[in-house]
Design an enzyme around this catalytic site. Structure first.
Site, PDB file in Angstrom:
ATOM      1  N   ARG A  83      56.743 -71.091 -52.308  1.00  0.00           N
ATOM      2  CA  ARG A  83      57.819 -71.807 -51.430  1.00  0.00           C
ATOM      3  C   ARG A  83      57.798 -73.244 -51.609  1.00  0.00           C
ATOM      4  O   ARG A  83      56.479 -73.844 -51.946  1.00  0.00           O
ATOM      5  CB  ARG A  83      57.624 -71.459 -50.012  1.00  0.00           C
ATOM      6  CG  ARG A  83      57.513 -70.098 -49.517  1.00  0.00           C
ATOM      7  CD  ARG A  83      57.127 -69.711 -48.226  1.00  0.00           C
ATOM      8  NE  ARG A  83      55.909 -70.077 -47.856  1.00  0.00           N
ATOM      9  CZ  ARG A  83      55.215 -69.899 -46.728  1.00  0.00           C
ATOM     10  NH1 ARG A  83      55.738 -69.114 -45.580  1.00  0.00           N
ATOM     11  NH2 ARG A  83      54.105 -70.299 -46.436  1.00  0.00           N
TER      12      ARG A  83
ATOM     13  N   ARG B  58      59.246 -74.258 -47.087  1.00  0.00           N
ATOM     14  CA  ARG B  58      58.121 -74.277 -46.380  1.00  0.00           C
ATOM     15  C   ARG B  58      58.141 -75.687 -45.692  1.00  0.00           C
ATOM     16  O   ARG B  58      57.770 -76.629 -46.376  1.00  0.00           O
ATOM     17  CB  ARG B  58      56.813 -73.762 -46.942  1.00  0.00           C
ATOM     18  CG  ARG B  58      55.477 -74.053 -46.104  1.00  0.00           C
ATOM     19  CD  ARG B  58      55.727 -72.986 -44.907  1.00  0.00           C
ATOM     20  NE  ARG B  58      54.412 -72.882 -44.145  1.00  0.00           N
ATOM     21  CZ  ARG B  58      53.926 -73.962 -43.367  1.00  0.00           C
ATOM     22  NH1 ARG B  58      54.484 -74.848 -43.169  1.00  0.00           N
ATOM     23  NH2 ARG B  58      52.759 -73.632 -42.799  1.00  0.00           N
TER      24      ARG B  58
ATOM     25  N   GLU C 202      53.309 -67.444 -35.781  1.00  0.00           N
ATOM     26  CA  GLU C 202      53.745 -66.555 -36.598  1.00  0.00           C
ATOM     27  C   GLU C 202      54.841 -65.737 -35.915  1.00  0.00           C
ATOM     28  O   GLU C 202      54.560 -65.712 -34.727  1.00  0.00           O
ATOM     29  CB  GLU C 202      52.367 -65.708 -37.305  1.00  0.00           C
ATOM     30  CG  GLU C 202      51.662 -66.499 -37.903  1.00  0.00           C
ATOM     31  CD  GLU C 202      52.202 -66.802 -39.213  1.00  0.00           C
ATOM     32  OE1 GLU C 202      53.370 -66.162 -39.923  1.00  0.00           O
ATOM     33  OE2 GLU C 202      51.728 -67.858 -39.746  1.00  0.00           O
TER      34      GLU C 202
END
Length: 160
Positions: free
Chosen positions: A93, A50, A58
């Site tokens: 992540r 990430r 998104e």
């Protein structure tokens, strides 16, 4: 005995705490999940990364596809250096900055091109703030849309 004590003391004093040390490794980008989430193959294992300091739209949000395409154009299939703070997000992540050729900071390139916000809630790095301000001024990427909605608001459930 005094020399051993002195050496031990110097090693102890000059050592940074483990939580301050960054984890750095190289690997190949094998998947771009969205603009700010990648999979990097390192020693035969895929690690989900990430990107630190930023938040991209998104996938289902306006400009999400463009952010993903921009990220893919920079680093998909390439060998990268991952510099992680040894922290993981709630989805496990690894939070990191990603570099192509040790010179191109993918995180910063996304902000500079206008495909990501500086995620101030999780970052106090002022260089990202300055890059976002420059992108806004130049109407780069999503900043062409004066009503662009940040992903952290987009992700909040709509109240009826």
């Amino acid at each position: 005995m005094g020399k051993i004590w002195l050496v031990w003391l110097l090693l102890l004093v000059n050592r940074e705490p483990l939580h301050w040390q960054a984890k750095s490794f190289t690997g190949k980008v094998v998947a771009i999940k969205d603009g700010d989430t990648f999979e990097v193959l390192h020693q035969g294992k895929a690690t989900v990364i990430r990107l630190a300091h930023i938040d991209c739209p998104e996938r289902s949000q306006p400009y999400g596809k463009q952010a993903k395409q921009f990220a893919a154009a920079i680093c998909f299939g390439k060998e990268v250096r991952v510099v992680a703070s040894n922290q993981k997000d709630r989805y496990k992540r690894l939070i990191a900055e990603v570099y192509v050729n040790d010179t191109i900071n993918v995180n910063k390139e996304l902000v500079k091109a206008g495909w990501a916000w500086h995620f101030k809630q999780y970052s106090n790095d002022s260089s990202y703030y300055r890059l976002e301000q420059m992108a806004r001024k130049n109407k780069a990427g999503l900043w062409q849309d004066k009503n662009a909605s940040p992903p952290w608001l987009w992700r909040k459930p709509k109240k009826k």
